[in-house]
Design a protein around this motif. Structure first.
Motif, PDB file in Angstrom:
ATOM      1  N   GLN A 177      -5.842   3.824  -7.516  1.00  0.00           N
ATOM      2  CA  GLN A 177      -4.782   3.146  -8.796  1.00  0.00           C
ATOM      3  C   GLN A 177      -3.861   2.001  -8.577  1.00  0.00           C
ATOM      4  O   GLN A 177      -3.836   2.352  -6.636  1.00  0.00           O
ATOM      5  N   PHE A 178      -3.112   0.997  -9.257  1.00  0.00           N
ATOM      6  CA  PHE A 178      -2.295   0.700  -8.790  1.00  0.00           C
ATOM      7  C   PHE A 178      -1.231  -0.442 -10.168  1.00  0.00           C
ATOM      8  O   PHE A 178      -2.016   0.343 -10.869  1.00  0.00           O
ATOM      9  N   THR A 179      -0.180  -0.305  -9.704  1.00  0.00           N
ATOM     10  CA  THR A 179       0.561  -1.203 -10.928  1.00  0.00           C
ATOM     11  C   THR A 179       1.690  -1.847 -10.185  1.00  0.00           C
ATOM     12  O   THR A 179       1.632  -2.244  -9.258  1.00  0.00           O
ATOM     13  N   PHE A 180       2.684  -2.809 -10.972  1.00  0.00           N
ATOM     14  CA  PHE A 180       3.185  -4.226 -11.144  1.00  0.00           C
ATOM     15  C   PHE A 180       4.749  -3.648 -11.800  1.00  0.00           C
ATOM     16  O   PHE A 180       4.853  -2.743 -12.406  1.00  0.00           O
ATOM     17  N   PHE A 181       5.620  -4.630 -10.780  1.00  0.00           N
ATOM     18  CA  PHE A 181       6.729  -4.542 -10.794  1.00  0.00           C
ATOM     19  C   PHE A 181       7.628  -6.235 -10.868  1.00  0.00           C
ATOM     20  O   PHE A 181       6.416  -6.663  -9.978  1.00  0.00           O
ATOM     21  N   GLU A 204       0.668  -0.740   0.467  1.00  0.00           N
ATOM     22  CA  GLU A 204       0.156  -0.391  -0.250  1.00  0.00           C
ATOM     23  C   GLU A 204       0.833   0.919  -0.021  1.00  0.00           C
ATOM     24  O   GLU A 204       1.888   1.515   0.951  1.00  0.00           O
ATOM     25  N   VAL A 205       0.539   1.868  -0.670  1.00  0.00           N
ATOM     26  CA  VAL A 205       1.344   3.712  -1.348  1.00  0.00           C
ATOM     27  C   VAL A 205       0.426   4.642  -1.125  1.00  0.00           C
ATOM     28  O   VAL A 205      -0.912   4.605  -1.299  1.00  0.00           O
ATOM     29  N   ASN A 206       0.775   5.835  -0.844  1.00  0.00           N
ATOM     30  CA  ASN A 206      -0.027   6.733  -1.026  1.00  0.00           C
ATOM     31  C   ASN A 206      -0.230   7.232  -2.017  1.00  0.00           C
ATOM     32  O   ASN A 206      -2.014   8.517  -2.218  1.00  0.00           O
ATOM     33  N   ASP A 207       0.641   7.610  -2.749  1.00  0.00           N
ATOM     34  CA  ASP A 207       0.994   7.797  -4.083  1.00  0.00           C
ATOM     35  C   ASP A 207       1.326   6.721  -5.274  1.00  0.00           C
ATOM     36  O   ASP A 207       2.690   7.642  -5.774  1.00  0.00           O
ATOM     37  N   VAL A 208       0.384   6.337  -6.086  1.00  0.00           N
ATOM     38  CA  VAL A 208       1.106   5.624  -6.598  1.00  0.00           C
ATOM     39  C   VAL A 208       2.457   6.254  -7.865  1.00  0.00           C
ATOM     40  O   VAL A 208       3.086   5.390  -8.166  1.00  0.00           O
ATOM     41  N   GLY A 209       1.151   7.320  -8.335  1.00  0.00           N
ATOM     42  CA  GLY A 209       2.544   7.831  -9.418  1.00  0.00           C
ATOM     43  C   GLY A 209       3.572   8.186  -9.173  1.00  0.00           C
ATOM     44  O   GLY A 209       4.740   8.277  -9.482  1.00  0.00           O
TER      45      GLY A 209
END
Length: 128
Positions: A110-114, A80-85
């Motif tokens: 918003q979400f993304t993968f790495f 979990e993060v505050n700001d995905v960008g």
């Protein structure tokens, strides 16, 4: 940068490479590091935001991804993060490629993968 995670254990194929990734690139704090000679195995305990913990293990020649307790890998781990960008930008600056940011169709978040050095899928997900 990262807010929450439950305890998770990861078995890596290259201990030093994975240790560098999780400690120096993702910024997790080392709680403890021990070598278990009888198993020829390193165990690195990492703190996530001072609350949660990742255990990074090494084993001699771990098999790739079969469903066994000491096999290399995990299915998916989301932070979990505050700001995905913003987190995506920081990861990219550190040479970590991310997928395009997506929107969860059910939550609108918003979400993304790495991936980590072993190609294990990691996700960053917007704070709820």
């Amino acid at each position: 940068m990262f807010n929450r995670i439950h305890h998770i254990a990861i078995i890596c194929s290259n201990y030093e490479l994975s240790k560098d990734f999780y400690v120096n690139k993702l910024g997790f704090a080392v709680l403890a590091e021990v070598y278990r000679a009888e198993r020829k195995s390193w165990k690195l305990d990492l703190a996530v935001n001072g609350i949660y913990q990742i255990e990074l293990f090494s084993f001699e020649n771990p098999p790739e991804r079969p469903s066994r307790p000491e096999a290399q890998g995990l299915r998916h781990l989301a932070f979990e993060v505050n700001d995905v960008g913003e987190v995506t930008r920081v990861l990219n600056e550190k040479g970590i490629q991310t997928e395009p940011i997506r929107i969860d169709e059910f939550t609108g978040k918003q979400f993304t993968f790495f991936t980590d050095p072993d190609g294990l899928p990691l996700e960053i997900y917007e704070h709820q």
